[in-house]
Design a protein around this motif. Sequence first.
Motif, PDB file in Angstrom:
ATOM      1  N   TYR A 138       0.814  -1.211   0.000  1.00 13.65           N
ATOM      2  CA  TYR A 138       0.000   0.000   0.000  1.00 13.65           C
ATOM      3  C   TYR A 138       0.849   1.263   0.000  1.00 13.65           C
ATOM      4  CZ  TYR A 138      -3.029  -3.669   1.895  1.00 13.65           C
ATOM      5  OH  TYR A 138      -3.697  -4.853   2.111  1.00 13.65           O
ATOM      6  N   PHE A 139       2.166   1.098  -0.135  1.00 15.00           N
ATOM      7  CA  PHE A 139       3.092   2.232  -0.087  1.00 15.00           C
ATOM      8  C   PHE A 139       3.937   2.218  -1.350  1.00 15.00           C
ATOM      9  CE2 PHE A 139       7.098   4.300   1.137  1.00 15.00           C
ATOM     10  CZ  PHE A 139       6.642   5.426   1.797  1.00 15.00           C
ATOM     11  N   GLU A 140       3.880   3.304  -2.117  1.00 11.31           N
ATOM     12  CA  GLU A 140       4.585   3.382  -3.392  1.00 11.31           C
ATOM     13  C   GLU A 140       6.063   3.719  -3.160  1.00 11.31           C
ATOM     14  OE1 GLU A 140       5.099   3.318  -7.568  1.00 11.31           O
ATOM     15  OE2 GLU A 140       3.451   2.629  -6.306  1.00 11.31           O
ATOM     16  N   SER A 141       6.921   2.751  -3.431  1.00 12.92           N
ATOM     17  CA  SER A 141       8.375   2.931  -3.346  1.00 12.92           C
ATOM     18  C   SER A 141       8.980   1.622  -3.833  1.00 12.92           C
ATOM     19  CB  SER A 141       8.814   3.204  -1.897  1.00 12.92           C
ATOM     20  OG  SER A 141       8.691   2.044  -1.103  1.00 12.92           O
ATOM     21  N   TYR A 142      10.313   1.528  -3.805  1.00 12.87           N
ATOM     22  CA  TYR A 142      10.888   0.203  -3.957  1.00 12.87           C
ATOM     23  C   TYR A 142      10.436  -0.615  -2.751  1.00 12.87           C
ATOM     24  CZ  TYR A 142      13.969   2.147  -7.542  1.00 12.87           C
ATOM     25  OH  TYR A 142      14.451   2.745  -8.671  1.00 12.87           O
ATOM     26  N   GLY A 143      10.091  -1.870  -2.977  1.00 18.51           N
ATOM     27  CA  GLY A 143       9.586  -2.676  -1.883  1.00 18.51           C
ATOM     28  C   GLY A 143      10.110  -4.095  -1.938  1.00 18.51           C
ATOM     29  N   TYR A 144      10.227  -4.697  -0.756  1.00 23.24           N
ATOM     30  CA  TYR A 144      10.684  -6.086  -0.657  1.00 23.24           C
ATOM     31  C   TYR A 144       9.894  -6.739   0.472  1.00 23.24           C
ATOM     32  CZ  TYR A 144      14.033  -9.981  -0.956  1.00 23.24           C
ATOM     33  OH  TYR A 144      14.617 -11.205  -1.149  1.00 23.24           O
ATOM     34  N   HIS A 145       9.078  -7.713   0.113  1.00 22.66           N
ATOM     35  CA  HIS A 145       8.288  -8.447   1.108  1.00 22.66           C
ATOM     36  C   HIS A 145       9.076  -9.700   1.464  1.00 22.66           C
ATOM     37  CE1 HIS A 145       3.914  -9.688   2.348  1.00 22.66           C
ATOM     38  NE2 HIS A 145       4.796  -9.856   3.324  1.00 22.66           N
ATOM     39  N   SER A 146       9.671  -9.710   2.642  1.00 19.95           N
ATOM     40  CA  SER A 146      10.618 -10.769   2.988  1.00 19.95           C
ATOM     41  C   SER A 146       9.959 -11.889   3.780  1.00 19.95           C
ATOM     42  CB  SER A 146      11.780 -10.175   3.784  1.00 19.95           C
ATOM     43  OG  SER A 146      11.357  -9.782   5.082  1.00 19.95           O
TER      44      SER A 146
END
Length: 314
Positions: free
Chosen positions: A73-81
């Motif tokens: 829900y947050f616009e940026s580079y993202g990494y779901h670990s």
Amino acid sequence: MSFTPLRDDDAEREPTDKSAFTPGIEPQATWCPGCGDFGVLKALKGAMGDLGYTPEEVLLVTGIGCSGKLSSYFESYGYHSLHGRALPIARAAKLANPGLEVVAAGGDGDGYGIGGNHFIHTARENHDLTYIVFNNEIFGLTKGQTSPTSPKGHKSKTQPHGSAKDPVRPLSLALVGGASYVARTAAVNPNQAQEILKEAIQHDGFAHVDFLTQCPTWNKDAKQYVPYVDVQQSEDYDFDITDRREASAMMHDVEDALHDGEVLTGRFYHAPDRPSYGAEKRAQGDLPEDPLAERYFDDDADWERSYDLLDAHR
């Protein structure tokens, strides 16, 4: 994807529109109505906007659980670990590309349970990143089991007769571990939450924010974490946040008070002059002055391979 160069922290930056951190195709949030996680999302968007960041300058690394959905829900580079593994990934990203503003986020089970060892050593090494722990004193996504911060005597599916264990003390644990910025805020105090996240993001070192996020579905005992008291605004509390001993004593009182029904929030420790891990390693020559991440975008870069370092051991 493009390389983010090292930013000039001394440069004047104009605030940006926080709506830039809302995905263009906004996914429908699956948090329950009244969940405190909405407060974290709003405060983080506001903090990044106030500080003049753009989505391309930010990396958000999340763990598993309700809090892990934050990167969706947050616009940026993202990494779901993986569960408890947000911090080592965030640390590596920051060391490889110090130009990124790195934020890690996880729940109390994620951060203080399975990820507790990473938490202590990331604090000890003082990595330059912000760690937001959604503390609702329960495992929410898996439907209400006792967590590391659940109070003693708390009854749940996994502790039907009440927990026999004292809860983890997150603030004290961060301080003992070596964090150089420690604060607690709550979803019910959005103005304070946004200001504390701004300070944490600006801090050069490991900033730990214990964020009280009510869970009205699975932890009705915690209610809404109200009423709350901002220790910086109250005349009843006077301590030096730069003094480690005074901060430790205050944290102990704050952690006792929470389970007695008194919610104390605010800044509890700040050591602004302590160098971050990345700064220390660059000063020693163990990290190059030019970010490692830049090599991915330079066809002429001279790559060092791990097997070259192992020749002496053959």
